[in-house]
Design an enzyme around this catalytic site. Structure first.
Site, mmCIF file in Angstrom:
data_model
loop_
_atom_site.group_PDB
_atom_site.id
_atom_site.type_symbol
_atom_site.label_atom_id
_atom_site.label_comp_id
_atom_site.label_asym_id
_atom_site.label_seq_id
_atom_site.Cartn_x
_atom_site.Cartn_y
_atom_site.Cartn_z
ATOM 1 N N THR A 32 0.923 -1.287 0.042
ATOM 2 C CA THR A 32 -0.439 0.040 -0.021
ATOM 3 C C THR A 32 0.860 1.393 -0.104
ATOM 4 O OG1 THR A 32 -2.042 -1.010 0.984
ATOM 5 C CG2 THR A 32 -1.440 1.348 1.349
ATOM 6 N N GLU A 40 11.612 -1.807 -2.644
ATOM 7 C CA GLU A 40 12.523 -2.979 -2.210
ATOM 8 C C GLU A 40 13.486 -3.432 -3.369
ATOM 9 O OE1 GLU A 40 9.406 -2.599 -1.526
ATOM 10 O OE2 GLU A 40 8.641 -3.739 0.241
ATOM 11 N N ASN A 72 10.192 -10.064 -1.825
ATOM 12 C CA ASN A 72 8.824 -10.356 -2.010
ATOM 13 C C ASN A 72 8.412 -11.801 -1.778
ATOM 14 O OD1 ASN A 72 7.350 -7.606 -2.556
ATOM 15 N ND2 ASN A 72 9.125 -7.829 -3.983
#
Lengths: 391, 391
Positions: free
Chosen positions: B187, B267, B386
């Site tokens: 988000t 990331e 992830n």
């Protein structure tokens, strides 16, 4: 019963060869020739929807407006895409060479290429390779495998399939790549042959429908390449007429088996993922929703981790151009009902994703549309293969 | 001049706090409160276009129909998405709690959440955290930083920006995440504040335009999450009226700076990639073409490798819903004209991609439309972050 030891020469009336023409710097096989000796020359093709089309795609689309082909020449070691008018002349010259040697017209010769985009082909090697291939043309398992082998790029294995109908006609074929858009060298090429007697009008519509439900449902990393091509050649040499439904079923079965082999051989893959969406307003919306999950990098990294992170799946479906009510969304992962009516149901630990196969089932409860997309995970191996690829 | 040491309390009339409420199991700060003491309460919001919307998004969209807000409460440690009617009641209870403690109405309180999808929030911790935050409310650099810090999830740093206009009014704000769709916890939340006096009708249109040209142009991995929210709160406490154009410029500048910080903190990122498309038929088609490149995993792995593989860029543009003639396509990578008129021009070795920044410039020669998308590479770090994310 699908036979993976046979391919384009399983049907009668076809000869094939695969040779090392010196297009690839490493000396591996890189030129394939498939010849249809008839009596029929009916043919159809499905090509990439990419607006950037390689020279061989532009050529083959043009010659296929006749609905006939006598031969297909394919090369690996170079895509001949983004090569301008000179690249198109190279394709034309290749088709002319094949035509000369076989005593047919260039308009009867399709051309396919795969490899790096933006580089001209070494035409001396290509033209000499055609001479070599013509001498090697043959039938049987060896010729078939050689043809399937000379088109591969980063594939680890050649991919063939053949199927014989009880009435005595056969469909065979090979494919290279890893989907309508594969990683790395990207292109998916496939040649399907048959000796059935088929009405000319049936050939094109059969191939289009088969590709739509097979090759177009494998989505490794979205989009389609500059060179993607699937050709169907009909010799009619079995002398047996195939009913349209039986013919469609056989062509689809061979394509589906080739697609399963493409999925299995995609670079760096550790998971084979099937995403099925039910209850969409239309089948097209179901496919779009399944594709949204298949293309989502957050879902794909979770698949790699064996993590049944259904929140990412819900998020991906929510981004699809597919109408649904989030409060009716059901998600099942490898049989575990992890999400019901848009909220958590079975605990995610009930979904076992430790194996190779992952089945994601989504019900939108918005209609009767159903669609499936096959995809893969996003792994370290994927990044490795696609970033290590030297330009 | 943008000041990154200040944020939501840089404009007069705002107090803020960030506290550790015990929502995150690791005890890190996880609840932020921003209070607008007025005199104005004008506000606007831009929310995710995802069809799966978290409870706080549904709530905040509802309360913002009045065009007013007195407070925003934000939590990390849980997205409160896919939590059904019970999750919506949790959001409602949180707003009621803030309203009670501040002596305002729940309809004046927006709620934002970020974290894992599909889990209920620990409401005891949330409600106790509101009491704690109200006691901590303050102005100045410390309060501002605490507010910006308690919303972060996998972000490595808090992200703030403030800008004071020569006329004496200020715009400030914070953001968390890594784009309108970020990796991992996904988000993107942002709260922007101002003490300028602004016509109520201007507030909404200013925010929409600013978000469209900033947050919506950062695309890390496609799509938008279930919780993405950008809020703009106006106190008017400076007592100075801002002209619509100056106000729009200031809000856009603050948003653009926050986006640059989001891109830098995505990331596993090793490259900051800017894709600019010129010469499209329309600006929307230019943005669509730039987005196609930004979302293409083959391009993104090539960026990671520092490989100026323009063939992959051409292929990605060719898959965009953007009309162009492939024989006019120009691609320039870090200043090197690697593709002209759809074919190779400068040798790819002339494009130096060894640094952090990569600029891809594409000219379609099909019109006057221009558009830019910011993105990142697809690295081993991306896959690591992830896939390692524990559910």
């Amino acid at each position: 019963m699908i036979d993976r030891d046979q391919g384009v020469t399983a049907p009668q009336g076809f000869r094939a060869a695969g040779v090392a023409a010196g297009i690839k710097p490493n000396g591996k096989p890189d030129l394939t020739l498939v010849v249809n000796d008839g009596p029929s020359a009916a043919a159809a093709g499905v090509f990439t929807r990419n607006q950037v089309k390689a020279a061989p795609v532009l050529w083959s689309q043009q010659v296929l407006t006749t609905g006939s082909l006598r031969a297909v020449v394919l090369n690996s070691g170079g895509a001949n895409a983004c090569t301008g008018p000179a690249g198109f002349q190279d394709t034309h010259a290749t088709a002319e060479k094949v035509a000369d040697v076989l005593g047919i017209g260039a308009i009867d010769v399709a051309v396919c290429s795969t490899g790096l985009i933006g580089e001209r082909l070494p035409m001396n090697a290509v033209l000499a390779g055609v001479d070599l291939a013509v001498k090697e043309l043959g039938r049987g398992a060896e010729a078939s495998l050689a043809a399937a082998t000379a088109v591969i790029t980063t594939d680890t294995v050649a991919k063939q399939a053949a199927l014989t109908h009880a009435d005595g006609w056969t469909v065979g074929g090979f494919a290279k790549g890893a989907g309508m858009c594969a990683p790395n060298m990207a292109t998916m090429l496939s040649v399907i042959t048959t000796d059935a007697v088929v009405a000319r009008s049936t050939v094109d519509e059969t191939l289009r429908a088969a590709v739509e439900s097979t090759f177009n449902r494998l989505d490794v990393d979205g989009g389609t390449s500059t060179n993607d091509t699937v050709l169907l050649l009909v010799s009619g040499a079995a002398g047996v007429e195939a009913g349209p439904e039986d013919f469609a079923a056989a062509v689809t079965a061979v394509c589906a088996d080739l697609v399963a082999q493409l999925q299995a051989d995609a670079e760096g893959v550790t998971k084979h993922v099937t995403v099925t969406v039910r209850g969409a307003a239309t089948a097209a919306e179901a496919v779009a929703a399944a594709r949204a999950v298949a293309q989502d990098n957050l879902c794909k990294t979770a698949f790699f981790a064996g993590d049944p992170n259904w929140g990412r799946i819900a998020m991906a479906v929510g981004n699809a151009p597919t109408e649904f009510d989030q409060h009716k969304l059901d998600i099942t992962v490898n049989g575990a009902a992890v999400c019901r009516a848009g909220a958590r149901a079975a605990h995610r630990s009930e979904a076992d994703l430790s194996g190779r196969d992952i089945l994601v089932e989504i019900d939108l409860h918005a209609g009767e549309g159903v669609g499936t997309i096959l995809t893969t995970d996003l792994s370290h191996g994927y990044v490795e293969e696609n970033s290590a690829y030297s330009s």
